[in-house]
Design an enzyme around this catalytic site. Structure first.
Site, PDB file in Angstrom:
ATOM      1  N   ASP A  51      21.582  21.108 -15.562  1.00 19.79           N
ATOM      2  CA  ASP A  51      22.521  19.841 -15.889  1.00 19.79           C
ATOM      3  C   ASP A  51      22.456  19.984 -17.506  1.00 19.79           C
ATOM      4  OD1 ASP A  51      24.066  17.088 -15.519  1.00 19.79           O
ATOM      5  OD2 ASP A  51      22.278  16.652 -16.698  1.00 19.79           O
ATOM      6  N   GLU A 123      24.207  23.105  -9.834  1.00 19.82           N
ATOM      7  CA  GLU A 123      23.436  23.005 -11.214  1.00 19.82           C
ATOM      8  C   GLU A 123      22.144  23.646 -11.061  1.00 19.82           C
ATOM      9  OE1 GLU A 123      25.455  18.746 -13.017  1.00 19.82           O
ATOM     10  OE2 GLU A 123      23.500  18.397 -11.829  1.00 19.82           O
TER      11      GLU A 123
END
Length: 231
Positions: A51, A123
């Site tokens: 992320d 992610e």
């Protein structure tokens, strides 16, 4: 290592040096609830790292490719491109759902198609690529699979704006008027109300929307209007 993971490596053109790391990308926390002695942890730390890498890559890409935009628009574009739906879309293209280790309950609950699980997995994959191959490889992977054509399309069509903002821009440019929102219906108890809103240009109803707040219903009405206008 499973056949699917080998196919993924071929598909993205990245051969992982650490195969355990590659497998770790796909360990959902629910799987560990049923397999407490499993030799790998969940993918949550990789997701956290991915992320952060994704956020930095997006910022650098916008800075390099769209110097004419200001930082406020960067923020809106970034939020638009890294939202759950966008990441889940790419995860589906890469068939990441087929590789996720889930609990039986999560799997029976269509976990392999769950947008949040897919987005988290994408992610995690970014985090894994960053650890195994470094920042440049992670940047190239994100550019190819997430940004290619999509980011330019978002900027060109101002899709980073909310539906209300886009509809307002459209009506001001074409007719020099603002849209008018009218509350049609309000039902339900105070703590769980539902609102129906219509948006008008002059006396023409352009669209209707439903939401748990007036603002949400107005956004839905504007989205409905834009869909009709662009059909």
């Amino acid at each position: 290592m499973s056949h699917n993971l080998s196919l993924l490596e071929k598909s993205i053109g990245i051969d992982f040096k650490d195969k355990k790391l590659l497998e770790n990308i796909f360990i959902h926390r629910s799987y560990l609830n049923e397999h407490k002695t499993f030799y790998l942890p969940s993918n949550e730390k990789l997701e956290f790292l991915g992320d952060s890498v994704l956020s930095l890559v997006t910022s650098i890409y916008l800075y390099k490719h769209f110097p004419e935009l200001n930082e406020g628009i960067y923020t809106d574009v970034k939020a638009s491109v890294v939202r759950t739906e966008s990441l889940a879309e790419v995860a589906k293209r890469l068939h990441l759902g087929q590789m996720v280790y889930l609990s039986k309950g999560e799997e029976q609950n269509s976990g392999k198609n769950n947008k949040n699980i897919l987005a988290d997995c994408f992610e995690s994959l970014i985090g894994g690529i960053f650890i195994d191959h470094g920042f440049d490889s992670a940047y190239a992977f994100i550019e190819k699979w997430l940004f290619h054509e999509k980011l330019s399309y978002i900027v060109r069509n101002k899709l980073y704006l909310s539906p209300k903002s886009r509809l307002q821009e459209y009506l001001q440019a074409k007719y020099r008027v603002l849209p008018i929102y009218t509350l049609l219906k309000e039902i339900g108890p105070e703590h769980k109300k539902s609102f129906t809103v219509a948006v008008f240009h002059d006396k023409d109803c352009l669209g209707e929307g439903l939401g748990n707040s007036k603002k949400e219903a107005e956004e839905a009405a504007a989205k409905n209007a834009l869909e009709k206008i662009t059909d």
